[in-house]
Scaffold this active site. Sequence first.
Site, mmCIF file in Angstrom:
data_model
loop_
_atom_site.group_PDB
_atom_site.id
_atom_site.type_symbol
_atom_site.label_atom_id
_atom_site.label_comp_id
_atom_site.label_asym_id
_atom_site.label_seq_id
_atom_site.Cartn_x
_atom_site.Cartn_y
_atom_site.Cartn_z
ATOM 1 N N HIS A 1 0.831 -1.212 0.000
ATOM 2 C CA HIS A 1 0.000 0.000 0.000
ATOM 3 C C HIS A 1 0.870 1.269 0.000
ATOM 4 C CE1 HIS A 1 -3.445 -2.533 1.175
ATOM 5 N NE2 HIS A 1 -2.719 -3.003 2.170
HETATM 6 O O1 RIB Z 1 -5.089 0.083 4.806
HETATM 7 C C1 RIB Z 1 -3.702 -0.024 4.618
HETATM 8 C C2 RIB Z 1 -2.974 1.013 5.398
HETATM 9 O O2 RIB Z 1 -3.180 0.822 6.814
HETATM 10 C C3 RIB Z 1 -1.450 0.947 5.209
HETATM 11 O O3 RIB Z 1 -0.898 2.226 5.338
HETATM 12 C C4 RIB Z 1 -1.023 0.077 6.358
HETATM 13 O O4 RIB Z 1 0.349 0.283 6.699
HETATM 14 C C5 RIB Z 1 -1.925 0.572 7.457
HETATM 15 O O5 RIB Z 1 -1.375 1.781 7.976
#
Ligand code: RIB
Length: 309
Positions: free
Chosen positions: A239
Amino acid sequence: MTARTLAIDTDPGQDDAVALLLAFAHREAFDVKLIASVAGNVGLERTTANALRIRDLAGRGDVPVHAGMAGPMVVPLETAEFISGPDGLAGSGLPESASRPADGHAVDALIRLIRIEPPGSVTICALGPLTNIAMALRLAPDIAPRLGLLSIMGGALSLGNMTPAAEFNFYVDPHAAAVVMSAGVKTALFGLDVTHQAIASPAHVARLAALGNRAGACVYGMLTRPRPGGMATKAHPMHDPCTVAWLMWPELFDGRDCHVEIETDGRVRGRSTIDWNGRTKRSPNAYVASKVDAGALFDRMIDSIARLP
Ligand code: RIB
Ligand code: CA
């Protein structure tokens, strides 16, 4: 090309770790001025300790880590050890750091950075709940017109990952997300629809294992750690690295300018209502990414990880 002045607001977390390593690997592209830790994947003490561990791995003791907000603006903190493990970096194999965070709260450090750098020159990659950034905007409204760009991992065009409606970062602190998305700061948003495409292929995982450096071994261990049951994807999506990769390689992404609104209460708390088709006629407040060339992304990310110790 002069390096971009960058602050990274983060809740490490394995994908945060890869985003940090990607930024550290490109000194020609990023002048990383500070890391601001925030509670999210795990509690603040762990996210701060993890930021130090990752900084040590990259050999970047020159970059201060400032501890930030220990919880959301209004609602109680909810964390995600079920994903990131008890210490927040399951699979990394990293030792604890002997270093300590820098003096001064992360919110104050962010405000100070934005005030002393030339107007419009500071970019923030926001990788966790937006509590620090929202608090900075509330404490120092003068920074909003001075802040050049927010590159945010958060939200979703479609389904969430914390609830059916909401992505984790925006769910954890919906009020902060609402404050930030309505602050009028130039924003690029990387939600689950694009970040769930950012999954390493088996060939990419094999390349990481073969790099032979500590950073490669760390990323390999994090990407191949067991996955909790019921997860939407077959592997661990990267992500947060999307927020950094887009700054260097925008050609790998596709998206459009949209109006984005955040629901703060009720059963859809943390929902990012993204007007992808312009139905509301409300002027866009973010570039919303929808596609990424995952193959090219991982090819370039692994080349970047290879540059590290
Ligand atoms: O939903 C994914 C996000 O939430 C990413 O940034 C992960 O590291 C958590 O922070
Ligand atoms: Ca994160």
